[in-house]
Design an enzyme around this catalytic site. Structure first.
Site, short mmCIF file in Angstrom:
data_model
loop_
_atom_site.label_atom_id
_atom_site.label_comp_id
_atom_site.label_asym_id
_atom_site.label_seq_id
_atom_site.Cartn_x
_atom_site.Cartn_y
_atom_site.Cartn_z
N LYS A 56 -5.95 -8.06 19.42
CA LYS A 56 -4.50 -7.93 19.55
C LYS A 56 -4.19 -6.47 19.25
O LYS A 56 -4.15 -6.06 18.08
CB LYS A 56 -3.81 -8.87 18.55
CG LYS A 56 -2.40 -9.30 18.92
CD LYS A 56 -1.41 -8.19 19.15
CE LYS A 56 -0.91 -7.56 17.87
NZ LYS A 56 0.00 -6.39 18.15
N CYS B 230 -4.56 8.26 9.46
CA CYS B 230 -4.53 7.65 8.13
C CYS B 230 -5.34 8.45 7.12
O CYS B 230 -5.04 8.46 5.94
CB CYS B 230 -4.99 6.21 8.18
SG CYS B 230 -6.45 5.96 9.16
N GLU C 101 -8.40 -1.87 6.93
CA GLU C 101 -8.43 -0.41 6.99
C GLU C 101 -6.98 0.03 6.91
O GLU C 101 -6.24 -0.09 7.88
CB GLU C 101 -9.03 -0.01 8.34
CG GLU C 101 -9.74 1.28 8.36
CD GLU C 101 -10.96 1.25 7.49
OE1 GLU C 101 -10.89 1.88 6.43
OE2 GLU C 101 -11.95 0.58 7.86
N GLU D 264 2.70 7.40 2.24
CA GLU D 264 2.15 7.84 3.52
C GLU D 264 3.30 8.14 4.47
O GLU D 264 4.08 7.26 4.81
CB GLU D 264 1.25 6.73 4.09
CG GLU D 264 0.52 7.16 5.33
CD GLU D 264 -0.48 6.12 5.80
OE1 GLU D 264 -0.11 4.94 5.90
OE2 GLU D 264 -1.64 6.49 6.08
P1 NAD Z 1 1.64 -2.14 11.41
O1 NAD Z 1 0.77 -2.40 10.26
O2 NAD Z 1 2.93 -2.88 11.50
O3 NAD Z 1 0.84 -2.43 12.78
C1 NAD Z 1 -0.56 -2.43 12.92
C2 NAD Z 1 -1.00 -3.64 13.76
O4 NAD Z 1 -0.67 -4.84 13.07
C3 NAD Z 1 -0.30 -3.75 15.12
O5 NAD Z 1 -1.19 -4.28 16.08
C4 NAD Z 1 0.80 -4.75 14.83
O6 NAD Z 1 1.23 -5.43 15.99
C5 NAD Z 1 0.10 -5.70 13.89
N1 NAD Z 1 0.98 -6.49 13.03
C6 NAD Z 1 2.23 -6.16 12.58
N2 NAD Z 1 2.74 -7.17 11.83
C7 NAD Z 1 1.79 -8.14 11.80
C8 NAD Z 1 1.71 -9.43 11.18
N3 NAD Z 1 2.72 -9.91 10.45
N4 NAD Z 1 0.59 -10.16 11.36
C9 NAD Z 1 -0.44 -9.68 12.08
N5 NAD Z 1 -0.41 -8.49 12.70
C10 NAD Z 1 0.68 -7.72 12.56
O7 NAD Z 1 1.91 -0.59 11.46
P2 NAD Z 1 3.11 0.18 12.23
O8 NAD Z 1 4.43 -0.51 12.03
O9 NAD Z 1 2.67 0.41 13.61
O10 NAD Z 1 3.15 1.53 11.40
C11 NAD Z 1 3.85 1.59 10.17
C12 NAD Z 1 3.14 2.46 9.16
O11 NAD Z 1 1.80 1.98 8.97
C13 NAD Z 1 2.94 3.90 9.57
O12 NAD Z 1 4.03 4.69 9.27
C14 NAD Z 1 1.75 4.29 8.76
O13 NAD Z 1 2.13 4.64 7.47
C15 NAD Z 1 0.93 3.04 8.72
N6 NAD Z 1 -0.17 3.02 9.70
C16 NAD Z 1 -1.42 3.22 9.25
C17 NAD Z 1 -2.47 3.21 10.15
C18 NAD Z 1 -3.86 3.43 9.71
O14 NAD Z 1 -4.71 3.76 10.52
N7 NAD Z 1 -4.20 3.20 8.47
C19 NAD Z 1 -2.24 3.02 11.50
C20 NAD Z 1 -0.94 2.80 11.94
C21 NAD Z 1 0.08 2.80 11.02
#
Ligand code: NAD
Length: 462
Positions: A170, A279, A245, A369
Site C-alpha cells: 500500500k 527521515c 521505520e 521532525e
Molecule cells: P504517514 O505516516 O501518514 O504516511 C505514511 C504511510 O502510511 C502512507 O502510505 C499512508 O497512506 C499510510 N498511513 C497513514 N495512516 C495510516 C493508518 N492509520 N494505517 C495504516 N497506514 C496509514 O506520513 P505523512 O502524513 O505522509 O507525513 C507526515 C509526517 O511523517 C512528515 O511530516 C514526516 O515528519 C513524517 N514522515 C516520515 C517518513 C520517514 O521516512 N520516516 C516518511 C514520510 C513522512
C-alpha cells in the site's frame, strides 16, 4: 501521466471494488496529473488472499531462482530508469537530476544487493546437533511513504522476495504512479502471479485494512511516528510481527578538529537534498562555541547557493506544516540567517532553503521532525555537552560526526544513541543496516540485516 485504473492483484490489473479515486498532484505547479483508484478493505482482502495463495510455492522456490527474478527486476528498473525519474519528479517534485541519480539510481543498487544476497545467504546452518533453517515469515503487508517513493518500496519488497515471502504493498497516496511503475516492473521480471500485489488507497482506509488483516504475518511500515505507533499497537494485539521505520532528528556533530567548511557544506547539502524530506537528514548542526559564528556564516552562504535548485515540498499540507515550523522557530527566539517562512514562488509548494542560528536544544525546531529544508545550528561547550545535545531527542535514526581523524569521530559516534552515523562524510552503503534507536523505529532495512527481518527460524534436532 500514465496511470492504471485498477489494482495489481494476482499477476494482473483488476478493477477496484469501489469507485473512489485519488487525484495525483504535481507539487511544482499544483496541477492534477492523474487519478488512481482509492482501494478499500475489499481490495486489500483480494490482494492478501492472492499473496497467501502464492506463498507456499514461492517460499519453496530455490534461493537461486528467487535471486534470478530479483536480478531480472533490477534489470527492468535499469531499462526504465528515465521513465521512473520523470514519474518521481512529476508526483514528488524532486528536480530531475536528483530523481535520476537518487530516486531511480538507488533502487537499482538495492535490488542488485538482494539478488546477490538471495543467492549467497545461509538459509540453513548447523548448530551442534541441530540444523537451523531460516524460513520466510509469510505474507508481508508493506506500507510506504512518499519521500523516497521507489527506494522505500524496493527496500521492503526486494528483501521480502529474497526471503521467500509474498507481499501486498500500500504505497503513499501522494506517489502512487511510481508504485504502479514498480508493479509493471515486477510483472516484466517474471515474478509469479500473487507474489507481489499492489493496492493504492488512503492510509486510514486501505493502509489500516492491510495492517489489521488476519492474513498478514508481518507489517513493514515506513512513515510518521504517530501512525507507526498505531500500527505497532495493532500488530502487537494480533501477535503479528512488525517493522517500523519512523522519523528522525539527527545530529551533525562537528568536533573542533574537523574541516569546518567541508563539514558545514556537506551538512547543509544533506538537509537540502530532496527538499529536506529525508527521515535521516542531519537537521541539527552542532558546532563548538569557538567556531560557531564562522559556521553560521558558512551555512547561510551554502543555503543561499541552493536557491532555485531546490524542489517543492510534496503537498499543500506539508507546505503549511513546514512554514508553520519556521514561524515557530522565529517565535521561540531562533535567528533566521537564510530563507524564512514566506513562499518564494506564487505557484508550487516551495520553501526557501532555511538556516536558523541561536537554536537551543529544547526549542520545538530542535526537537520535532520538520521534514523540510530547514537546518538548525546549535552551539556546544565541550564534547560531553555535544553528546548530551545529540542524544537529547526522542529520535535516534542517523547522524554524522566530523573530526580531524576517523578514530576521534568513531569514539564520539559510539556514544551516540542512533542507528547509523556517517564518519567524516562517509558514503552510502546499500548493505549497511538502516533503522532507528528509540522512537525512530523497530527493525532494520537493507543488506543481510534487512533480509533477516523477513525470516523466522526453525530448528531440527538430531
Ligand atoms: P504517514 O505516516 O501518514 O504516511 C505514511 C504511510 O502510511 C502512507 O502510505 C499512508 O497512506 C499510510 N498511513 C497513514 N495512516 C495510516 C493508518 N492509520 N494505517 C495504516 N497506514 C496509514 O506520513 P505523512 O502524513 O505522509 O507525513 C507526515 C509526517 O511523517 C512528515 O511530516 C514526516 O515528519 C513524517 N514522515 C516520515 C517518513 C520517514 O521516512 N520516516 C516518511 C514520510 C513522512
Amino acid at each position: 501521466m500514465k496511470a492504471h485504473d485498477g489494482m495489481y492483484i494476482d499477476g494482473a490489473w483488476r478493477p477496484a471494488a469501489g469507485r473512489d479515486t485519488i487525484a495525483v498532484v504535481n507539487p511544482a505547479d499544483e496541477q492534477v496529473i492523474a487519478e488512481v483508484p482509492a482501494g478499500g478493505a475489499e481490495d486489500v482482502d483480494a490482494a492478501v488472499r492472492a499473496a497467501r495463495a502464492a506463498l507456499p510455492a514461492w517460499a519453496a522456490t530455490a534461493p537461486a531462482e528467487r535471486a534470478a527474478r530479483i536480478a531480472a527486476l533490477r534489470d527492468v528498473l535499469v531499462a526504465r530508469k528515465d521513465e521512473i525519474a520523470r514519474t518521481v519528479t512529476a508526483e514528488l517534485g524532486a528536480p530531475l537530476p536528483f530523481s535520476q541519480a537518487v530516486h531511480a539510481g538507488v533502487p537499482v543498487l538495492v535490488a542488485g544487493s538482494y539478488a546477490e544476497l538471495a543467492a549467497s545467504y545461509a538459509f540453513e546452518e548447523k548448530v551442534g546437533n541441530s540444523t537451523v533453517y531460516a524460513e520466510p515469515v509469510g505474507v508481508v503487508g508493506a506500507i510506504t511513504p512518499w519521500n523516497y517513493p521507489l527506494h522505500q518500496i524496493v527496500a521492503k519488497v526486494a528483501a521480502a522476495l529474497a526471503a521467500g515471502c509474498t507481499v501486498v504493498l500500500k504505497p503513499a497516496e501522494d506517489t502512487p504512479l511510481t508504485a504502479q511503475l514498480f508493479a509493471e516492473a515486477v510483472h516484466e521480471a517474471g515474478v509469479p502471479a500473487g507474489v507481489f500485489n499492489l493496492v493504492t488507497g488512503l492510509g486510514p482506509v486501505a493502509g489500516q485494512a492491510l495492517a489489521e488483516h488476519d492474513g498478514v504475518d508481518l507489517v513493514s511500515f515506513t512513515g510518521s511516528t504517530a501512525v507507526g505507533k498505531r500500527i505497532g499497537a495493532t500488530a502487537g494485539a494480533a501477535v503479528k510481527r512488525v517493522a517500523l521505520e519512523l522519523g528522525g532528528k539527527s545530529a551533525n556533530v562537528i568536533l573542533p578538529s574537523a574541516d569546518l567548511a567541508k563539514a558545514v557544506g556537506v551538512g547543509v547539502a544533506n538537509v537540502m537534498g530532496n527538499s529536506g524530506q529525508t527521515c535521516s537528514a542531519w537537521t541539527r548542526m552542532l558546532v563548538h562555541t569557538s567556531q560557531y559564528d564562522e559556521a553560521v556564516a558558512l551555512a547561510a552562504e551554502a543555503a543561499a547557493k541552493y536557491g532555485d535548485r531546490i524542489g517543492p515540498l510534496v503537498n499543500a499540507k506539508q507546505h503549511a506544516r513546514v512554514r508553520g515550523y519556521i514561524e515557530k522557530g522565529v517565535a521561540e527566539g531562533a535567528r533566521l540567517v537564510a530563507g524564512g517562512p514566506e513562499a518564494p514562488r506564487e505557484q508550487g509548494y516551495f520553501v526557501s532553503p532555511t538556516v536558523f542560528a541561536d537554536v537551543t536544544p529544547e526549542m520545538t525546531i530542535a526537537q520535532e521532525e520538520i521534514f523540510g529544508p530547514v537546518v538548525s545550528l546549535i552551539r556546544y561547550e565541550d564534547e560531553d555537552d555535544a553528546l548530551r545535545i545529540a542524544n537529547g531527542t526522542v529520535y535516534g535514526l542517523a547522524g554524522a560526526v566530523w573530526a580531524g581523524d576517523d578514530a576521534e569521530a568513531v569514539a564520539f559516534a559510539r556514544r551516540m544513541d542512533t542507528g547509523q552515523v556517517d564518519i567524516n562524510g562517509g558514503r552510502f552503503n546499500p548493505l549497511a543496516p538502516f533503522g532507528g534507536y528509540k522512537q525512530s523505529g523497530v527493525g532494520r532495512e537493507l543488506g543481510s540485516h534487512g533480509l533477516a527481518e523477513y525470516l523466522q527460524t526453525k530448528s531440527l534436532q538430531f
